[in-house]
Design a protein around this motif. Structure first.
Motif, short mmCIF file in Angstrom:
data_model
loop_
_atom_site.label_atom_id
_atom_site.label_comp_id
_atom_site.label_asym_id
_atom_site.label_seq_id
_atom_site.Cartn_x
_atom_site.Cartn_y
_atom_site.Cartn_z
N ILE A 174 -10.36 -15.35 4.08
CA ILE A 174 -9.70 -14.57 5.14
C ILE A 174 -8.48 -13.84 4.58
CG2 ILE A 174 -8.33 -14.79 7.27
CD1 ILE A 174 -10.31 -17.01 8.13
N ARG A 175 -7.70 -14.53 3.74
CA ARG A 175 -6.54 -13.88 3.12
C ARG A 175 -6.98 -12.69 2.26
NH1 ARG A 175 -4.69 -19.15 2.70
NH2 ARG A 175 -5.46 -19.36 0.57
N GLU A 176 -8.08 -12.90 1.51
CA GLU A 176 -8.62 -11.80 0.69
C GLU A 176 -9.01 -10.62 1.57
OE1 GLU A 176 -11.90 -13.11 -1.74
OE2 GLU A 176 -10.73 -14.71 -2.64
N LYS A 177 -9.71 -10.92 2.69
CA LYS A 177 -10.15 -9.85 3.59
C LYS A 177 -8.95 -9.16 4.21
CE LYS A 177 -14.61 -10.78 3.35
NZ LYS A 177 -15.56 -9.94 2.69
N ASP A 178 -7.95 -9.96 4.62
CA ASP A 178 -6.73 -9.37 5.20
C ASP A 178 -6.04 -8.45 4.19
OD1 ASP A 178 -7.08 -10.61 7.64
OD2 ASP A 178 -5.65 -12.23 7.26
N THR A 179 -5.95 -8.93 2.95
CA THR A 179 -5.33 -8.12 1.90
C THR A 179 -6.12 -6.83 1.69
OG1 THR A 179 -4.52 -10.12 0.83
CG2 THR A 179 -4.58 -8.13 -0.52
N SER A 180 -7.43 -6.96 1.64
CA SER A 180 -8.29 -5.79 1.46
C SER A 180 -8.12 -4.82 2.62
CB SER A 180 -9.74 -6.24 1.33
OG SER A 180 -10.61 -5.14 1.23
N LEU A 181 -8.08 -5.36 3.84
CA LEU A 181 -7.88 -4.52 5.02
C LEU A 181 -6.55 -3.78 4.95
CD1 LEU A 181 -9.15 -6.47 8.16
CD2 LEU A 181 -9.59 -4.09 7.61
N GLU A 182 -5.50 -4.52 4.58
CA GLU A 182 -4.18 -3.89 4.47
C GLU A 182 -4.23 -2.76 3.43
OE1 GLU A 182 -1.44 -7.06 3.60
OE2 GLU A 182 -1.70 -7.95 5.59
N ALA A 194 -4.49 2.94 2.29
CA ALA A 194 -5.22 4.06 1.68
C ALA A 194 -5.54 5.11 2.73
CB ALA A 194 -6.50 3.56 1.01
N ILE A 195 -5.95 4.67 3.92
CA ILE A 195 -6.27 5.61 5.01
C ILE A 195 -5.02 6.39 5.39
CG2 ILE A 195 -6.88 5.75 7.47
CD1 ILE A 195 -8.90 3.44 6.94
N LYS A 196 -3.91 5.68 5.54
CA LYS A 196 -2.66 6.36 5.90
C LYS A 196 -2.26 7.36 4.82
CE LYS A 196 -0.68 2.83 8.87
NZ LYS A 196 0.34 1.82 9.07
N ARG A 197 -2.40 6.92 3.57
CA ARG A 197 -2.05 7.82 2.47
C ARG A 197 -2.94 9.06 2.48
NH1 ARG A 197 -3.81 5.12 -1.63
NH2 ARG A 197 -5.35 6.66 -2.24
N LEU A 198 -4.25 8.86 2.68
CA LEU A 198 -5.19 9.98 2.71
C LEU A 198 -4.91 10.90 3.91
CD1 LEU A 198 -8.48 8.21 1.64
CD2 LEU A 198 -7.19 9.90 0.32
N GLU A 199 -4.59 10.31 5.08
CA GLU A 199 -4.27 11.12 6.25
C GLU A 199 -3.01 11.94 6.00
OE1 GLU A 199 -4.08 8.27 9.48
OE2 GLU A 199 -6.24 8.43 9.87
N GLN A 200 -2.07 11.29 5.31
CA GLN A 200 -0.83 12.00 4.99
C GLN A 200 -1.12 13.16 4.02
OE1 GLN A 200 2.13 9.49 3.27
NE2 GLN A 200 3.65 10.10 4.76
N GLU A 201 -1.92 12.87 3.02
CA GLU A 201 -2.28 13.93 2.07
C GLU A 201 -3.04 15.04 2.76
OE1 GLU A 201 -4.50 12.09 -1.12
OE2 GLU A 201 -2.77 10.93 -1.80
N LYS A 202 -3.90 14.68 3.71
CA LYS A 202 -4.68 15.67 4.48
C LYS A 202 -3.73 16.55 5.27
CE LYS A 202 -8.12 15.77 8.13
NZ LYS A 202 -8.89 14.97 9.04
N ARG A 203 -2.74 15.93 5.91
CA ARG A 203 -1.77 16.71 6.68
C ARG A 203 -0.98 17.65 5.77
NH1 ARG A 203 -1.18 11.91 9.82
NH2 ARG A 203 0.53 11.23 8.48
N GLN A 204 -0.67 17.17 4.60
CA GLN A 204 0.11 18.00 3.68
C GLN A 204 -0.73 19.18 3.19
OE1 GLN A 204 1.45 15.37 0.58
NE2 GLN A 204 3.12 14.55 1.81
#
Length: 113
Positions: free
Chosen positions: A88-96, A101-111
């Motif tokens: 579960i900790r591994e999955k949580d870490t992976s999810l985080e 990564a999604i936030k970073r990509l969305e930010q790059e997309k906006r830029q």
């Protein structure tokens, strides 16, 4: 006459003594029978006690065996729980990481817009 009277009394006492001996013999027989009954009852009770003690030892052995099995199962469950928590900790870490990564990509997309 006195002699006859004494003989008569002696004879009477001898009859009483014989009667008392008979009574004593009957009581002795009765007491012996009661003792045999008590002995038989005690033997039965001793056999019952031995049987119950044997059953008790057997049950204690079974309880001990079950307690060992339960301890083993608890150990297994504890290992599984630890493993599951780690996954579960591994999955949580992976999810985080994926969320970052999604936030970073969305930010790059906006830029890029």
């Amino acid at each position: 006459q006195e002699k006859r009277q004494l003989k008569s009394e002696v004879s009477k006492f001898q009859g009483q003594i014989a009667g008392l001996r008979g009574e004593l013999s009957k009581q002795e027989t009765s007491i012996k029978a009661k003792i045999r009954e008590k002995d038989t009852s005690l033997e039965e009770k001793n056999r019952a006690i031995k049987r119950l003690e044997q059953e008790k030892r057997q049950l204690k052995s079974e309880v001990s065996k079950f307690q060992g099995q339960i301890a083993g199962l608890r150990g297994e469950l504890s290992k599984q729980e630890t493993s599951i928590k780690a996954k579960i900790r591994e999955k949580d870490t992976s999810l985080e990481e994926k969320n970052r990564a999604i936030k970073r990509l969305e930010q790059e997309k906006r830029q890029l817009k």
